[in-house]
Write a protein that holds these residues in place. Structure first.
Motif, short mmCIF file in Angstrom:
data_model
loop_
_atom_site.label_atom_id
_atom_site.label_comp_id
_atom_site.label_asym_id
_atom_site.label_seq_id
_atom_site.Cartn_x
_atom_site.Cartn_y
_atom_site.Cartn_z
N ILE A 1 5.21 -9.84 -12.37
CA ILE A 1 6.34 -9.18 -11.78
C ILE A 1 6.04 -8.76 -10.45
O ILE A 1 6.75 -8.82 -9.77
CB ILE A 1 6.91 -7.89 -12.57
N TYR A 2 4.66 -8.67 -10.16
CA TYR A 2 4.31 -8.53 -9.02
C TYR A 2 4.04 -9.80 -7.91
O TYR A 2 3.98 -9.70 -6.77
CB TYR A 2 3.05 -7.75 -8.77
N LYS B 1 2.67 4.50 -5.78
CA LYS B 1 3.20 5.76 -6.42
C LYS B 1 2.70 6.17 -7.65
O LYS B 1 2.35 7.24 -7.99
CB LYS B 1 4.53 5.82 -6.33
N LYS B 2 2.62 5.17 -8.44
CA LYS B 2 1.90 5.26 -9.73
C LYS B 2 0.86 4.46 -10.00
O LYS B 2 0.61 3.45 -9.43
CB LYS B 2 2.99 4.80 -10.92
N LEU C 1 6.47 -10.61 -4.76
CA LEU C 1 6.19 -9.66 -3.62
C LEU C 1 5.02 -10.00 -2.98
O LEU C 1 4.87 -9.90 -1.84
CB LEU C 1 5.92 -8.32 -3.99
N THR D 1 1.16 0.94 -11.72
CA THR D 1 1.79 -0.05 -10.90
C THR D 1 0.71 -0.56 -9.90
O THR D 1 0.59 -1.77 -9.37
CB THR D 1 2.87 0.07 -10.44
N PHE E 1 0.89 -1.14 -0.06
CA PHE E 1 0.14 -0.04 0.00
C PHE E 1 0.69 1.52 -0.03
O PHE E 1 0.65 2.29 -0.58
CB PHE E 1 -0.90 0.02 1.39
N LEU E 2 2.00 1.30 0.70
CA LEU E 2 2.90 2.44 0.96
C LEU E 2 3.78 2.45 -0.24
O LEU E 2 4.33 3.35 -0.72
CB LEU E 2 3.45 2.74 2.19
N GLY E 3 4.24 1.00 -0.58
CA GLY E 3 5.30 1.08 -1.59
C GLY E 3 5.06 1.11 -3.07
O GLY E 3 5.69 1.60 -3.72
N VAL E 4 3.90 0.61 -3.28
CA VAL E 4 3.66 0.38 -4.83
C VAL E 4 2.60 1.42 -5.39
O VAL E 4 2.23 1.36 -6.33
CB VAL E 4 3.26 -1.19 -5.01
#
Lengths: 235, 195
Positions: free
Chosen positions: B104-105, B33-34, B108, B37, B28-31
């Motif tokens: 790619i996710y 930003k855009k 994670l 993504t 939630f905080l890391g991905v």
């Protein structure tokens, strides 16, 4: 990297300099979720610390046996084993705490701090150093949780550990024990920690790949997710 | 039918996994930003959540019937980790287009507490198989809603003049607090509709 440093340093670095919550920004989920009261914050911190120390010891003892390629699943099994032990102990002896922590107790398995320390430290260092590293990180985690749980319980319910602290005339701000208050208090604490770090000339805490246990296996790192952070550095 | 709708709405709005249960804060905080993504990550999470619940639910019944209920945590996390790997391999081999947008996710997601959380909560809440499928779908959709909303907030935040001591992560958390506050407004909504 840490071979030359003293054992005392392995312990003390987790307390403030590399505090897992406020400096490395790891384990944010339990930090936000279990700090609604001081009691559950302490319970969560100690449970995670016990798992961290035990899994660090076992993983570091097994580090030469575990094949490099399947190390992450191996670490997860060890961690999950200890989490189950702690879960059963808490259920048996502290049923009230078990009620409070609920699903977050089994979720210690996916707490990034534990897997992150296994990957970054215990998998590469000796047993004693790893135990101390785990202890330091565990105490640092507990301390951060206590700080946050204390602030939230005091402001949100006017009490600490269930004892009324603020006078009756001060109405409790219930919002602080609800979800938005958690984010808010965490943000403000993070700002304070950044301020202190800045004074000592250290960089600000950042959510990055550094502490992520999946960093090495992760293919997103330079493609999408962390791209934003790279851009930030360039600017 | 009514109960399915109620579970779905509860999971998306009133008990949003990110904003009120604090599960999956790292992505939630890391991905977030855009926007693209954020959407990609959420789609992968929805997919894995539903799949993981479909697999772990019968497994849990099997464990409990054999008196092995205490193995729940170990079994679930291993199944999820293996499942994520398997999905990644299958996607890469057979559906490369989907792999490029979602794959790619996937690594994670193994350590994403929302996935393990939803499988355990399905069991703890005593849902039936189909109820837990709906709950997982709702949790995933709630994840998507929160991510997309927050990505929008963060894009605005980029161009704002933030007080110096709040720059970076602190202001992000304060913004998250406000987004979470708006979700607090949904409290009682589902009960109100289905009362």
């Amino acid at each position: 990297m840490a071979e030359k440093k003293s054992l005392g340093h392995e312990f003390s670095k987790g307390l403030i300099k590399e505090n897992p919550v406020l400096r490395l920004v790891l384990g944010t989920c339990p930090t936000l979720a279990t700090t609604t009261s001081l009691e559950s914050a302490i319970g969560m911190g100690l449970s995670a610390a016990i798992v961290l120390v035990c899994s660090n010891i076992v993983i570091s003892a097994l580090r030469k046996v575990i094949p490099q390629k399947v190390r992450i699943p191996c670490y997860i099994v060890v961690i999950a084993g200890f989490v189950t032990v702690v879960q059963m102990l808490v259920k048996a002896f502290l049923p009230a705490l078990d009620q409070q922590l609920g699903v977050y107790l089994p979720l210690i398995v996916v707490n990034c701090i534990i897997l992150g320390r296994a990957e970054a430290f215990a998998g590469k260092n000796g047993v004693v150093a790893s135990a101390l590293d785990g202890l330091g990180m565990g105490v640092g985690f507990t301390a951060a949780l206590i700080l946050m749980g204390g602030v939230r319980e005091l402001l949100g319910a006017g009490s600490l550990l269930g004892f009324q602290i603020l006078p009756e005339s001060v109405p409790p701000m219930t919002i602080f024990v609800l979800a938005p208050g958690g984010f808010f208090v965490f943000g403000i604490l993070m700002a304070c920690a950044n301020k202190l770090a800045e004074r000592k000339g250290k960089p600000k805490a950042k959510l990055g790949c550094a502490g992520c246990p999946m960093a090495e296996t992760c293919t997103v790192a330079d493609k999408a997710a962390c791209a934003g952070e790279k851009e930030e550095k360039d600017v | 039918m009514k109960i399915f709708l109620s579970i779905l709405l509860t999971a998306i709005l009133t008990n949003n996994y990110i904003l009120s249960k604090f599960l999956g804060i790292c992505p939630f905080l890391g991905v977030s930003k855009k926007l693209n993504t954020a959407v990609g990550m959420s789609a992968a999470v929805i997919f894995v959540m539903v799949l993981a619940s479909a697999v772990t639910y019968p497994l849990n019944t099997f464990l409990e019937n054999n008196g092995l209920g205490y193995l729940q945590t170990i079994v679930f996390i291993l199944v999820i980790a293996a499942l994520v790997q398997l999905v990644e391999i299958v996607l890469r081999k057979y559906i490369p287009a989907l792999y490029n947008s979602l794959g790619i996710y996937l690594p994670l997601i193994t350590t994403n507490c929302a996935v393990l959380g939803v499988t355990i909560l399905n069991i703890d809440s005593g849902y039936t198989f189909w109820q837990s499928m709906v709950n997982s779908l709702g949790a995933g959709l709630g994840f998507l809603v929160a991510m997309v909303m927050f990505a929008g907030v963060r894009e605005r935040l980029e161009s704002c003049n933030v007080p110096k001591f709040l720059e970076g992560l602190p202001i992000t958390l304060v913004a998250a607090s406000l987004v979470s506050l708006s979700f607090l407004g949904f409290t009682g909504l589902v009960e109100g509709i289905f009362a």
